[in-house]
Design an enzyme around this catalytic site. Sequence first.
Site, mmCIF file in Angstrom:
data_model
loop_
_atom_site.group_PDB
_atom_site.id
_atom_site.type_symbol
_atom_site.label_atom_id
_atom_site.label_comp_id
_atom_site.label_asym_id
_atom_site.label_seq_id
_atom_site.Cartn_x
_atom_site.Cartn_y
_atom_site.Cartn_z
ATOM 1 N N GLU A 1 49.037 -29.237 -3.632
ATOM 2 C CA GLU A 1 50.061 -28.801 -2.665
ATOM 3 C C GLU A 1 50.493 -29.980 -1.791
ATOM 4 O O GLU A 1 51.650 -30.057 -1.375
ATOM 5 C CB GLU A 1 49.521 -27.619 -1.846
ATOM 6 N N LYS B 1 43.165 -23.151 2.910
ATOM 7 C CA LYS B 1 44.605 -23.475 2.980
ATOM 8 C C LYS B 1 45.163 -23.063 4.352
ATOM 9 O O LYS B 1 44.433 -23.116 5.339
ATOM 10 C CB LYS B 1 45.356 -22.847 1.804
ATOM 11 N N SER C 1 42.517 -20.318 -9.545
ATOM 12 C CA SER C 1 42.271 -18.894 -9.782
ATOM 13 C C SER C 1 40.834 -18.569 -10.174
ATOM 14 O O SER C 1 40.588 -17.711 -11.024
ATOM 15 C CB SER C 1 43.254 -18.341 -10.827
ATOM 16 N N ASN D 1 38.614 -23.532 -0.113
ATOM 17 C CA ASN D 1 39.774 -24.135 0.549
ATOM 18 C C ASN D 1 40.596 -22.997 1.152
ATOM 19 O O ASN D 1 41.247 -22.253 0.425
ATOM 20 C CB ASN D 1 40.589 -24.914 -0.508
ATOM 21 N N GLU E 1 42.085 -29.423 -10.789
ATOM 22 C CA GLU E 1 42.813 -28.193 -10.507
ATOM 23 C C GLU E 1 44.149 -28.231 -11.240
ATOM 24 O O GLU E 1 45.119 -28.823 -10.744
ATOM 25 C CB GLU E 1 43.065 -28.053 -8.998
#
Length: 252
Positions: free
Chosen positions: A98, A11, A214, A9, A168
Amino acid sequence: MRTKIIAGNWKMNKTLSESITLASGIVNGLNNINTKAEVIICPPFTSLETVNSLIKNSKVKLGAQNMHFEDHGAFTGEISAAMLKSVGCEFVILGHSERRHIFMEPDEMINKKIKKALGSNLKPVFCIGETLEERESNSTFKVLETQVRNGLANVTGSELLNIIIAYEPVWAIGTGKTATPEQAQEVHQFLRNLISQMFSEESSKIVRILYGGSVKPSNAESLLSKEDIDGALVGGACLQAESFLQIISVVN
Ligand code: 13P
């Protein structure tokens, strides 16, 4: 056997020229490593079409990071499923934390997006995860169950087979703190049991559940060795071809 997935991803990172460099680096690097992983990259919207042309003859597949649930109309700044299909997307990340926390997307909206994606031949990468506060108050399983039940409302058993779930934990995203393999396995097993209750045991054995938060070359192997962890959704470490390839090469 569930084929493991390594998904990146990107982002809100990478201009068009930076995207070309990264995608080319991944495609070229994959020629030199042995991996059984299914590889998915999710660049920003502005790079999708170009990246699609770069990955054409490779094993890399394309995903987007979000989409709207309506087909078209007065939704300034939004992107439809058909638009994503038209630039070669096969996957779309939905319900990322997010989106949930910064852009206030509720479960009901994520469910509408999932239904629209499925109806448009796009495979959702459906993200769920608890915050630190929720984990510390022992409500992790309750929070995840609510997210899964609401997010997958009215999804049929056959549609489920086109969905990838990504666990996640919010406290592990971009923080350098990773869930231990045992913590992640515990949640993945819980999720697989939940899918078994909601759909069928058969579906729960087939559905892929990725871990994200992470993930790095140094911890990928221990996470991916766990029985119910079917791959990784990688953020920071997918922004350099080398570290992304190192994670991919763990799956052999
Ligand atoms: P990081 O790998 O940077 O923690 O991000 C994880 C993530 O949010 C992937 O969707």
